[in-house]
Scaffold this active site. Structure first.
Site, PDB file in Angstrom:
ATOM      1  N   LYS A   1       0.872  -1.176   0.000  1.00  0.00           N
ATOM      2  CA  LYS A   1       0.000   0.000   0.000  1.00  0.00           C
ATOM      3  C   LYS A   1       0.909   1.225   0.000  1.00  0.00           C
ATOM      4  O   LYS A   1       2.077   1.137   0.379  1.00  0.00           O
ATOM      5  CB  LYS A   1      -0.868   0.000   1.273  1.00  0.00           C
ATOM      6  CG  LYS A   1      -2.116   0.817   1.177  1.00  0.00           C
ATOM      7  CD  LYS A   1      -3.271   0.057   0.567  1.00  0.00           C
ATOM      8  CE  LYS A   1      -4.510   0.939   0.458  1.00  0.00           C
ATOM      9  NZ  LYS A   1      -5.669   0.221  -0.057  1.00  0.00           N
TER      10      LYS A   1
ATOM     11  N   GLY B   1     -24.296   3.196   3.800  1.00  0.00           N
ATOM     12  CA  GLY B   1     -23.315   3.825   2.917  1.00  0.00           C
ATOM     13  C   GLY B   1     -23.625   3.464   1.479  1.00  0.00           C
ATOM     14  O   GLY B   1     -23.395   2.334   1.054  1.00  0.00           O
ATOM     15  N   VAL B   2     -24.199   4.428   0.744  1.00  0.00           N
ATOM     16  CA  VAL B   2     -24.515   4.157  -0.659  1.00  0.00           C
ATOM     17  C   VAL B   2     -23.665   5.052  -1.565  1.00  0.00           C
ATOM     18  O   VAL B   2     -24.184   5.881  -2.327  1.00  0.00           O
ATOM     19  CB  VAL B   2     -26.034   4.274  -0.966  1.00  0.00           C
ATOM     20  CG1 VAL B   2     -26.718   2.955  -0.686  1.00  0.00           C
ATOM     21  CG2 VAL B   2     -26.709   5.377  -0.157  1.00  0.00           C
ATOM     22  N   GLY B   3     -22.360   4.870  -1.437  1.00  0.00           N
ATOM     23  CA  GLY B   3     -21.406   5.539  -2.333  1.00  0.00           C
ATOM     24  C   GLY B   3     -21.204   4.662  -3.549  1.00  0.00           C
ATOM     25  O   GLY B   3     -22.134   4.015  -4.024  1.00  0.00           O
TER      26      GLY B   3
ATOM     27  N   VAL C   1     -19.636   1.751  -4.075  1.00  0.00           N
ATOM     28  CA  VAL C   1     -19.913   0.322  -3.928  1.00  0.00           C
ATOM     29  C   VAL C   1     -21.356   0.087  -3.475  1.00  0.00           C
ATOM     30  O   VAL C   1     -22.087  -0.714  -4.068  1.00  0.00           O
ATOM     31  CB  VAL C   1     -18.942  -0.336  -2.907  1.00  0.00           C
ATOM     32  CG1 VAL C   1     -19.280  -1.814  -2.738  1.00  0.00           C
ATOM     33  CG2 VAL C   1     -17.498  -0.176  -3.362  1.00  0.00           C
TER      34      VAL C   1
HETATM   35  P1  NAD Z   1     -17.461   6.008  -1.246  1.00  0.00           P
HETATM   36  O1  NAD Z   1     -16.697   7.106  -0.610  1.00  0.00           O
HETATM   37  O2  NAD Z   1     -17.848   6.119  -2.683  1.00  0.00           O
HETATM   38  O3  NAD Z   1     -18.822   5.711  -0.430  1.00  0.00           O
HETATM   39  C1  NAD Z   1     -18.888   5.722   0.956  1.00  0.00           C
HETATM   40  C2  NAD Z   1     -20.270   6.271   1.310  1.00  0.00           C
HETATM   41  O4  NAD Z   1     -20.447   6.160   2.717  1.00  0.00           O
HETATM   42  C3  NAD Z   1     -20.451   7.736   0.954  1.00  0.00           C
HETATM   43  O5  NAD Z   1     -21.668   7.920   0.238  1.00  0.00           O
HETATM   44  C4  NAD Z   1     -20.500   8.428   2.319  1.00  0.00           C
HETATM   45  O6  NAD Z   1     -21.337   9.583   2.311  1.00  0.00           O
HETATM   46  C5  NAD Z   1     -21.070   7.340   3.185  1.00  0.00           C
HETATM   47  N1  NAD Z   1     -20.797   7.460   4.615  1.00  0.00           N
HETATM   48  C6  NAD Z   1     -19.718   7.984   5.243  1.00  0.00           C
HETATM   49  N2  NAD Z   1     -19.861   7.873   6.577  1.00  0.00           N
HETATM   50  C7  NAD Z   1     -21.052   7.256   6.796  1.00  0.00           C
HETATM   51  C8  NAD Z   1     -21.740   6.825   7.954  1.00  0.00           C
HETATM   52  N3  NAD Z   1     -21.241   7.034   9.168  1.00  0.00           N
HETATM   53  N4  NAD Z   1     -22.938   6.217   7.795  1.00  0.00           N
HETATM   54  C9  NAD Z   1     -23.458   5.998   6.570  1.00  0.00           C
HETATM   55  N5  NAD Z   1     -22.830   6.390   5.428  1.00  0.00           N
HETATM   56  C10 NAD Z   1     -21.648   6.992   5.539  1.00  0.00           C
HETATM   57  O7  NAD Z   1     -16.603   4.688  -0.978  1.00  0.00           O
HETATM   58  P2  NAD Z   1     -16.734   3.286  -1.712  1.00  0.00           P
HETATM   59  O8  NAD Z   1     -15.698   3.201  -2.772  1.00  0.00           O
HETATM   60  O9  NAD Z   1     -18.150   3.020  -2.030  1.00  0.00           O
HETATM   61  O10 NAD Z   1     -16.241   2.300  -0.538  1.00  0.00           O
HETATM   62  C11 NAD Z   1     -17.083   1.969   0.546  1.00  0.00           C
HETATM   63  C12 NAD Z   1     -16.329   1.112   1.532  1.00  0.00           C
HETATM   64  O11 NAD Z   1     -15.884  -0.078   0.876  1.00  0.00           O
HETATM   65  C13 NAD Z   1     -15.055   1.746   2.110  1.00  0.00           C
HETATM   66  O12 NAD Z   1     -14.858   1.283   3.421  1.00  0.00           O
HETATM   67  C14 NAD Z   1     -13.951   1.199   1.221  1.00  0.00           C
HETATM   68  O13 NAD Z   1     -12.705   1.191   1.874  1.00  0.00           O
HETATM   69  C15 NAD Z   1     -14.463  -0.198   0.986  1.00  0.00           C
HETATM   70  N6  NAD Z   1     -13.951  -0.818  -0.218  1.00  0.00           N
HETATM   71  C16 NAD Z   1     -14.168  -0.234  -1.425  1.00  0.00           C
HETATM   72  C17 NAD Z   1     -13.676  -0.846  -2.562  1.00  0.00           C
HETATM   73  C18 NAD Z   1     -13.915  -0.249  -3.922  1.00  0.00           C
HETATM   74  O14 NAD Z   1     -13.709  -0.937  -4.923  1.00  0.00           O
HETATM   75  N7  NAD Z   1     -14.365   1.005  -4.021  1.00  0.00           N
HETATM   76  C19 NAD Z   1     -12.958  -2.053  -2.489  1.00  0.00           C
HETATM   77  C20 NAD Z   1     -12.778  -2.641  -1.220  1.00  0.00           C
HETATM   78  C21 NAD Z   1     -13.277  -2.016  -0.105  1.00  0.00           C
END
Ligand code: NAD
Length: 359
Positions: A80, A180-182, A184
């Site tokens: 990393k 968390g609906v970002g 993923v």
């Molecule tokens: P992202 O930033 O696109 O989405 C995260 C979402 O969570 C955002 O919409 C944010 O507003 C919301 N959020 C933040 N704090 C919150 C809370 N306390 N309660 C509810 N919602 C909250 O991130 P992502 O890429 O969708 O990743 C989500 C998680 O999955 C992270 O922990 C990331 O490390 C993990 N992850 C992602 C990937 C990937 O391919 N993107 C791969 C492995 C792990």
């Protein structure tokens, strides 16, 4: 912090400090293990308050990648990188390219990718300095943003849990709570709706909730209540530490399967609390490996093929199934079973003789 003591405790192979005065680059690259292959892991661009905070983060994340790759059956090690700074303010082409030269200088021991604070466009820039980068754009032959593959993998992890709990892969009629609906979480909601599941969502960003409600027909729930919803599966897809001493006793789900990294606030103690509560936990680094598996397909001899990548991601179903069975047989938590799966594979392959032709 005594760095040698710290990196010796968890047996890191190499930690590289990178400095470039002209661009302002300050970065650390941590290679935890190359025993199964090159150490792959993203580049996090983050305004760490202190140098120690950045070092601790990069070490923890690099080690996590070793376990994630090993459990997923990939020929990859764990690494990393972190770049110190605020991505919105400090990121520049010069800084990314200076950083990329350090990645290049490692000669392929470390392969980078995007992470929090870096994007696919950034990886396209990095690629102009080094071939040791993954997750660059599809137009350039890369696999692009890994989020969709991560969501797809979480879906298949849920199906494995469904077989374990209910005897079949179908999620139709099941109630899933997505926190968390970002990138993923939103893609996961789409899959779940397609499966015929009932989906509840929560997010600190109201626009994200609205998109899931309006576009996918999900039901909105308050952020502080989503983990305690009476549902079949709780899917933490926001930040780490969602499963802690306060939230675990409040869970009313049969299983936890989500994408967030480091879901267990207190590691094995939290895993035991979950097991005692009778909640089936799909270990985070197994359930969320879809993005990594997808990116690894870029390294396949014929290059990246979306169909092959999807098939590879679906194998998360088998991995989760193995972990659930091993936990039952060994009377250990699923978190421990997943750690053992990774550690046993690393140990077994490390013991294979190195046979090299005479030079
Ligand atoms: P992202 O930033 O696109 O989405 C995260 C979402 O969570 C955002 O919409 C944010 O507003 C919301 N959020 C933040 N704090 C919150 C809370 N306390 N309660 C509810 N919602 C909250 O991130 P992502 O890429 O969708 O990743 C989500 C998680 O999955 C992270 O922990 C990331 O490390 C993990 N992850 C992602 C990937 C990937 O391919 N993107 C791969 C492995 C792990």
């Amino acid at each position: 912090m005594d760095v040698f003591d710290r990196i010796g405790a968890d047996d890191y192979e190499q930690v590289v400090y990178c400095h470039d005065r002209g661009s302002g680059l300050r970065a650390i690259i941590a290679v935890h293990s190359t025993r199964l292959g090159p150490a792959l892991g993203g580049t996090r661009f983050y305004p760490y308050a202190t140098e120690d905070e950045g070092l601790e983060d990069v070490l923890r994340l690099a080690r996590g990648m070793t376990y994630k790759a090993a459990a997923a059956g990939l020929d990859l090690g764990g690494g990393k990188a972190v770049i110190f700074g605020d991505p919105a303010r400090d990121k520049s082409e010069a800084m990314l390219r200076a950083y990329a030269r350090y990645v290049d200088a490692l000669g392929g021991r470390y392969l980078t990718a995007e992470d929090v604070g870096t994007t696919q466009d950034d990886m396209d820039l990095v690629r102009r300095e080094t071939r040791f980068v993954t997750g660059f754009s599809r137009e350039l032959g890369g696999s692009g943003d890994p989020s969709a593959a991560t969501a797809y993998g979480v879906l298949w992890a849920m199906k494995a849990v469904a077989v374990h709990l209910w005897g079949h892969t179908s999620l139709a009629g099941r109630h899933v709570a997505v926190a968390g609906v970002g990138k993923v979480g939103r893609a996961l909601v789409g899959h779940l709706v397609d499966e015929g599941a009932r989906v509840s969502v929560a997010d600190v960003t109201s626009a994200a909730v609205e998109a899931a409600v309006v576009d996918a027909g999900a039901e909105a729930v308050a952020v502080e209540k989503i983990h305690a919803l009476d549902c079949d599966i709780y899917a933490p897809c926001a930040l780490g530490g969602a499963l802690n001493d306060v939230t675990i006793p409040e869970l009313r789900c049969a299983a936890v399967v989500g994408s967030a990294n480091n879901q267990l606030a207190h590691g094995r103690a939290s895993a035991e609390l979950l097991a005692d509560a009778g909640v089936v936990y799909a270990p985070d680094f197994v359930a969320n490996a879809g993005g990594l598996i997808n990116i690894a397909e870029e390294l396949a001899p014929g290059g990246y093929h979306p169909d092959q990548a999807q098939a590879a991601v679906r194998r998360i179903f088998d991995t989760v199934t193995s972990v659930l069975q091993a936990a039952d047989v060994g009377a250990v938590t699923t978190a421990e079973a997943a750690d053992r799966l990774a550690e046993d594979r690393i140990a077994a392959l490390s013991a294979v003789h190195q046979i090299r032709p005479p030079t």
